[in-house]
Design a protein around this motif. Sequence first.
Motif, PDB file in Angstrom:
ATOM      1  N   GLU A 405     103.195 -40.813 -72.957  1.00  0.00           N
ATOM      2  CA  GLU A 405     103.392 -42.111 -73.611  1.00  0.00           C
ATOM      3  C   GLU A 405     104.694 -42.773 -73.159  1.00  0.00           C
ATOM      4  O   GLU A 405     104.722 -43.949 -72.763  1.00  0.00           O
ATOM      5  CB  GLU A 405     103.396 -41.917 -75.127  1.00  0.00           C
ATOM      6  CG  GLU A 405     103.533 -43.194 -75.933  1.00  0.00           C
ATOM      7  CD  GLU A 405     102.251 -44.017 -75.968  1.00  0.00           C
ATOM      8  OE1 GLU A 405     102.329 -45.198 -76.330  1.00  0.00           O
ATOM      9  OE2 GLU A 405     101.173 -43.469 -75.624  1.00  0.00           O
ATOM     10  N   GLU A 406     105.788 -42.000 -73.210  1.00  0.00           N
ATOM     11  CA  GLU A 406     107.098 -42.578 -72.885  1.00  0.00           C
ATOM     12  C   GLU A 406     107.226 -42.872 -71.388  1.00  0.00           C
ATOM     13  O   GLU A 406     107.795 -43.898 -70.997  1.00  0.00           O
ATOM     14  CB  GLU A 406     108.216 -41.631 -73.346  1.00  0.00           C
ATOM     15  CG  GLU A 406     108.288 -41.452 -74.852  1.00  0.00           C
ATOM     16  CD  GLU A 406     108.491 -42.769 -75.590  1.00  0.00           C
ATOM     17  OE1 GLU A 406     109.178 -43.659 -75.050  1.00  0.00           O
ATOM     18  OE2 GLU A 406     107.968 -42.905 -76.707  1.00  0.00           O
ATOM     19  N   LEU A 407     106.705 -41.975 -70.539  1.00  0.00           N
ATOM     20  CA  LEU A 407     106.772 -42.214 -69.101  1.00  0.00           C
ATOM     21  C   LEU A 407     105.983 -43.456 -68.710  1.00  0.00           C
ATOM     22  O   LEU A 407     106.476 -44.315 -67.967  1.00  0.00           O
ATOM     23  CB  LEU A 407     106.226 -41.002 -68.338  1.00  0.00           C
ATOM     24  CG  LEU A 407     107.205 -39.961 -67.819  1.00  0.00           C
ATOM     25  CD1 LEU A 407     106.464 -38.838 -67.110  1.00  0.00           C
ATOM     26  CD2 LEU A 407     108.236 -40.578 -66.884  1.00  0.00           C
ATOM     27  N   ALA A 408     104.760 -43.567 -69.198  1.00  0.00           N
ATOM     28  CA  ALA A 408     103.910 -44.708 -68.844  1.00  0.00           C
ATOM     29  C   ALA A 408     104.517 -46.012 -69.328  1.00  0.00           C
ATOM     30  O   ALA A 408     104.597 -46.995 -68.573  1.00  0.00           O
ATOM     31  CB  ALA A 408     102.514 -44.519 -69.432  1.00  0.00           C
ATOM     32  N   ASN A 409     104.962 -46.043 -70.565  1.00  0.00           N
ATOM     33  CA  ASN A 409     105.520 -47.281 -71.126  1.00  0.00           C
ATOM     34  C   ASN A 409     106.807 -47.694 -70.417  1.00  0.00           C
ATOM     35  O   ASN A 409     106.993 -48.866 -70.071  1.00  0.00           O
ATOM     36  CB  ASN A 409     105.771 -47.114 -72.624  1.00  0.00           C
ATOM     37  CG  ASN A 409     104.490 -47.036 -73.428  1.00  0.00           C
ATOM     38  OD1 ASN A 409     103.427 -47.427 -72.953  1.00  0.00           O
ATOM     39  ND2 ASN A 409     104.577 -46.509 -74.640  1.00  0.00           N
ATOM     40  N   SER A 436      96.441 -37.946 -69.002  1.00  0.00           N
ATOM     41  CA  SER A 436      97.034 -38.699 -70.111  1.00  0.00           C
ATOM     42  C   SER A 436      97.762 -39.939 -69.614  1.00  0.00           C
ATOM     43  O   SER A 436      97.692 -41.011 -70.236  1.00  0.00           O
ATOM     44  CB  SER A 436      97.995 -37.795 -70.894  1.00  0.00           C
ATOM     45  OG  SER A 436      97.305 -36.707 -71.473  1.00  0.00           O
ATOM     46  N   LEU A 437      98.460 -39.804 -68.496  1.00  0.00           N
ATOM     47  CA  LEU A 437      99.139 -40.964 -67.910  1.00  0.00           C
ATOM     48  C   LEU A 437      98.123 -41.999 -67.438  1.00  0.00           C
ATOM     49  O   LEU A 437      98.293 -43.207 -67.656  1.00  0.00           O
ATOM     50  CB  LEU A 437     100.001 -40.518 -66.726  1.00  0.00           C
ATOM     51  CG  LEU A 437     101.322 -39.808 -67.058  1.00  0.00           C
ATOM     52  CD1 LEU A 437     101.889 -39.136 -65.813  1.00  0.00           C
ATOM     53  CD2 LEU A 437     102.338 -40.790 -67.630  1.00  0.00           C
ATOM     54  N   SER A 438      97.055 -41.517 -66.786  1.00  0.00           N
ATOM     55  CA  SER A 438      96.041 -42.430 -66.246  1.00  0.00           C
ATOM     56  C   SER A 438      95.328 -43.212 -67.353  1.00  0.00           C
ATOM     57  O   SER A 438      95.034 -44.409 -67.189  1.00  0.00           O
ATOM     58  CB  SER A 438      95.024 -41.636 -65.423  1.00  0.00           C
ATOM     59  OG  SER A 438      94.088 -42.495 -64.820  1.00  0.00           O
ATOM     60  N   LEU A 439      95.054 -42.564 -68.484  1.00  0.00           N
ATOM     61  CA  LEU A 439      94.421 -43.251 -69.611  1.00  0.00           C
ATOM     62  C   LEU A 439      95.282 -44.395 -70.124  1.00  0.00           C
ATOM     63  O   LEU A 439      94.786 -45.446 -70.515  1.00  0.00           O
ATOM     64  CB  LEU A 439      94.157 -42.255 -70.746  1.00  0.00           C
ATOM     65  CG  LEU A 439      92.960 -41.317 -70.558  1.00  0.00           C
ATOM     66  CD1 LEU A 439      92.950 -40.250 -71.636  1.00  0.00           C
ATOM     67  CD2 LEU A 439      91.654 -42.105 -70.567  1.00  0.00           C
ATOM     68  N   ARG A 440      96.595 -44.183 -70.079  1.00  0.00           N
ATOM     69  CA  ARG A 440      97.513 -45.214 -70.572  1.00  0.00           C
ATOM     70  C   ARG A 440      97.743 -46.305 -69.538  1.00  0.00           C
ATOM     71  O   ARG A 440      97.920 -47.471 -69.882  1.00  0.00           O
ATOM     72  CB  ARG A 440      98.836 -44.566 -70.985  1.00  0.00           C
ATOM     73  CG  ARG A 440      98.718 -43.743 -72.272  1.00  0.00           C
ATOM     74  CD  ARG A 440      99.898 -42.777 -72.449  1.00  0.00           C
ATOM     75  NE  ARG A 440      99.846 -42.142 -73.765  1.00  0.00           N
ATOM     76  CZ  ARG A 440      99.091 -41.096 -74.055  1.00  0.00           C
ATOM     77  NH1 ARG A 440      98.308 -40.569 -73.116  1.00  0.00           N
ATOM     78  NH2 ARG A 440      99.120 -40.572 -75.271  1.00  0.00           N
TER      79      ARG A 440
END
Length: 487
Positions: A405-409, A436-440
């Motif tokens: 969550e934090e990395l993607a945002n 998880s990153l790809s979904l975000r």
Amino acid sequence: MEEQWIRSVGIDLGTSTTKFIVSRLRLGRMSSAFSLPRFQIVERQLLYASPVYTTPLLDQTQIDAEQVFALLQAEYRAAGITLADVGSGAVIITGESATKANAQQIVHKLAERAGDFVVATAGADLEGVLAGKGAGAEARSKEIRGVVANVDIGGGTANVAFFERGRAIATVTFHVGGRLIRLSEHGEIRYLSPHLKEWLALKGMAVAVGQTIRFDELRELTRALGESMLRYLAGDSETKAGRSLVLGRQLATVPPIKEIMISGGVGQMMLQPPPKTMVETARHGDMGPLLAQTLKEELPRYRWRVAVPQQTVRATVIGAGMQATEISGSTVFLHPTLLPIKNVPVIKLDLAEKRSSPLSVETFRQLVEESMATAGRLFEGKGPFAFAVSGLPYCSYATLQLIAEELANAFRRAFPDHPLLVVVCEHDMAKALGQSLSLRCKGKPDVICIDQVKVEHGDYIDLGEPISGTMIPVVIKTLAFADQEKG
């Protein structure tokens, strides 16, 4: 432990000068015979250092490519080596040279003619960090408690990097350099940098092109220029004179300096006899020798210790040594069409230093934001660059979702137009984290996530095409600096 030697070449194409070195790097195998080979640089020897050349220009907007290539060929002959002898290296383009119209074309052609090199266009912040590593400030900060600052002063700027416990924690750049005022041996001012205009007005100094300046007047000017910068670095960052010299971003807080060292051309001049006349001052057609002398006199007046750099004029000339060749774990997350990619700089997110149980949102968010800011500052937002997650021996589902969550945002906020996010994990978590990153991210950006690879801040990595559909060959490179100045 198996050992091997490689030759490494470093080329620094700077604003005022161009340098070339040849190093000999001894690589020691650190892994067992039953695991994939992993090498580390265990010894560095500087074999050859070129003269310091004036960077050849066609005009104010273009580097003279043919002259640069001719210099390189001559230096290969002088060093007694051929292209086939070179195992690795780095081409770094620094200062105002990085802004020339044909800079990118030049630096990549240099790399092609010099070998399979790391290629970097260094803005002021990255240039300061590289110079600090080359001068020995990074290594020194691992030996003492407190901050070590390296001030790399060339023709047009002074690039300052602050190191603590082996990490670059801040950078700042000043319009302080030997060629900001160019003059004849009689003191006639032939060039005055427009960047000094505000500072001169604040100091009440009337200086203009065509004017003749006396030796004692120039001495006072260089002393005041150095003092303005040093007072800023000593923590008095509210003074208008010091702030007027800062190029770009001001420091919100100046780290308290325990030790300071000066590298670059002006640092080299500080080791030479002081000029006593205008003729001696203007031997290079500028105020550099007098700036060096007055800085040398001013430095001891502050609370920091003054340290001698390992390198001065050649602090940013680098050789890139191959540190490791590894295979990523079989649980990678990526699309094969994204590979191969080369020379991706690494930004490390070390959770060991700030780990709490469980990992708090605030702590990780702060670390990610700092890492994104570092990537933007050092590499000017030009990627790709890789974020290495380390120091997390166990990763729960909740922690993995927090990281994603934090990395993607943070990445999308910092680099909204960047097409690729690369994440390197020490432990076996790449597939789950990548999903998880790809979904975000939803393809903006694309995601590459690999694991079971250990990298350090400042390394460069190559990611090859998948082997057997799942495993990724990873070449890890580190920038290696010579241990001592030659000649």
